[in-house]
Write a protein that holds these residues in place. Structure first.
Motif: not given
Length: 474
Positions: A36-37, A40-45, A220-223
């Protein structure tokens, strides 16, 4: 698509063989929190920044840009808003197809920095032609972001977790729309600093924020799940294995074959994807139209410049409440369509109030409902698409399609509120009514079709993706 199974994490994670779970329930919850962090959160920011840069045009318009660049002549402002969407739509499909080869981290961090640089240039333009050219570049660089992140979110979660995540993802972006007016007003007070107008500082300051976050996003972004080991300090091997297992148990498409243009393009033969895209087109016609023109519409209603910027924020508070409520209800009860219809009715009611009422306060309430209902429907529409499209390449094509149609909606939203229709903008609000009505019609049509298809699946006459007990989500 839906199943008869519970949507709890342990059940979906180990539906086929729960006693062999790789992780304990406590470890599963911890893994989900990390996802989620980091997803969802990183993409949301990042989407917050994306929308902030895309929609600051309207705030700059009433902060002095209109006079300095002579945008009141003809349709110059509409053209500047419109040219963004040509490259934005064009680059949707290729960027979504190529992201698995390039990698999510490199793709998103690079384009974020590049669109920040193009936005920075907007603060130094000498003519509206130069601004239009920079908006074209902005469209090129922002094009991959939304389809890639929508696709990324859909791959990390099982079907009845996804609407809540889309809701929170988009909720963070709504804060951008709410906060954008307040931030723009504050920045515009820098007028005169370094002999630059306030509207120029709006572009400059927000661009510098974007560039900084773009550089940080690489870490911060994930694959995608199958490449999660390449993400910086994310999940351990057992957690990655568990994520892939639960996705396979839920919809059977955790693993993706190598780059396959045939499989990717074949998904385009499914009419569902185009109709789902049309839903998104209707939604973004309203959301972009309101975000681009709300400050101008409010100013023409008789509100001051400061009030026009500040009053753009409250509708997104209601939108946030609606989208989070719909996310929880939709995931809990495995429904999508009825929630989309409800939000579309809210938007329709808002447009009717604006057109047929005279008092400025009442008309603002109508604009309030129009913005809230249409924005609340965006994550609902994304979840509707994600639940009713099966297979990784179809999912990739579908994500690009709905966002591409969203870009077409942006083109429409750039044109529906014309300067010659001021101060009432009746034709623009009629267009919003038509868009809301079309959403309702398409969803009702899908409901009838999905009910028929689910009956065939239950009777054993049809199977989706070679899986049993996989149904369309109504």
């Amino acid at each position: 698509m839906s199943t008869k199974d519970s949507d709890t994490v342990p059940d979906q994670a180990e539906k086929a063989n729960p006693e062999d779970s790789i992780l304990s329930p406590k470890q599963q919850r911890r893994a989900i929190r990390k996802i989620d962090i980091r997803v969802s959160v990183v993409c949301g920011i990042l989407f917050f920044i994306c929308l902030l840069d895309r929609t600051n045009l309207g705030f700059a318009m009433i902060a002095g840009m209109e006079e300095e660049l002579e945008l009141g002549s003809g349709n110059r402002y509409n053209i500047i808003a419109l040219v963004f969407f040509a490259p934005y739509v064009f680059f949707q499909l290729p960027s979504t197809f190529l992201v698995r080869s390039i990698g999510v981290r490199w793709s998103i961090s690079t384009i974020c920095v590049l669109w920040g640089v193009s936005m920075l240039g907007s603060g130094f333009v000498a003519s509206w032609h130069q601004l239009a050219g920079l908006r074209v570049l902005l469209g090129c660089f922002e094009a991959p972001f939304f389809p890639v992140t929508v696709y990324l979110l859909s791959t990390w979660y099982v079907r009845y977790e996804v609407q809540k995540r889309y809701a929170f993802f988009y909720l963070i972006s709504c804060i951008a729309s709410a906060f954008g007016g307040i931030l723009a007003y504050g920045i515009s007070q820098m007028a005169g600093l370094a002999n630059k107008a306030g509207w120029r500082w709006i572009f400059i300051i927000e661009a510098l924020i974007t560039i900084t976050i773009g550089f940080c996003s690489f870490f911060a972004v994930v694959e995608f799940p199958e490449n999660a080991h390449k993400s910086f300090r994310f999940l351990n091997p057992n957690e990655i294995k568990w994520v892939l297992q639960r996705i396979d148990n839920d919809r059977g498409d955790a693993e993706t074959e190598g780059l396959n243009i045939t499989a990717f393009l074949k998904a385009g033969t499914d009419p569902k994807l185009w109709l789902l895209g049309m839903i998104f087109c209707c939604l973004t016609t309203i959301t972009f139209g309101v975000s681009f023109f709300a400050p101008t519409i409010l100013k023409d209603m008789g509100f001051s410049v400061a009030a026009s910027q500040m009053l753009t924020a409250p509708p997104y508070v209601l939108a946030g409440v609606l989208m989070v409520a719909c996310g929880y209800i939709g995931d809990r009860y495995h429904i999508r369509g009825p929630l989309i219809i409800f939000n579309a009715l809210v938007s329709l009611a808002g447009a009717l109030i604006v057109v047929y009422c005279q008092a400025s306060g009442v008309r603002y309430f109508g604009l309030f409902l129009l913005a809230a209902g249409s924005n609340a429907n965006v994550p609902a529409g994304m979840a509707y698409q994600a639940n009713n499209v099966h297979g990784q390449w179809a999912r990739a094509f579908g994500s690009a399609t709905i966002v591409g149609f969203g870009g077409v909606g942006g083109v429409c939203g750039s044109l529906v509120f014309r300067s010659q229709d001021a101060p009432g903008y009746v034709n623009g609000f009629y267009a919003c009514m038509a868009a809301s009505g079309l959403v309702i019609v398409i969803v009702l049509g899908f409901t009838v079709y999905f009910v028929q298809q689910n009956r065939l699946i239950r009777s054993g006459k049809k199977m989706i993706g070679g899986q049993q007990d996989l149904y369309y989500t109504l």
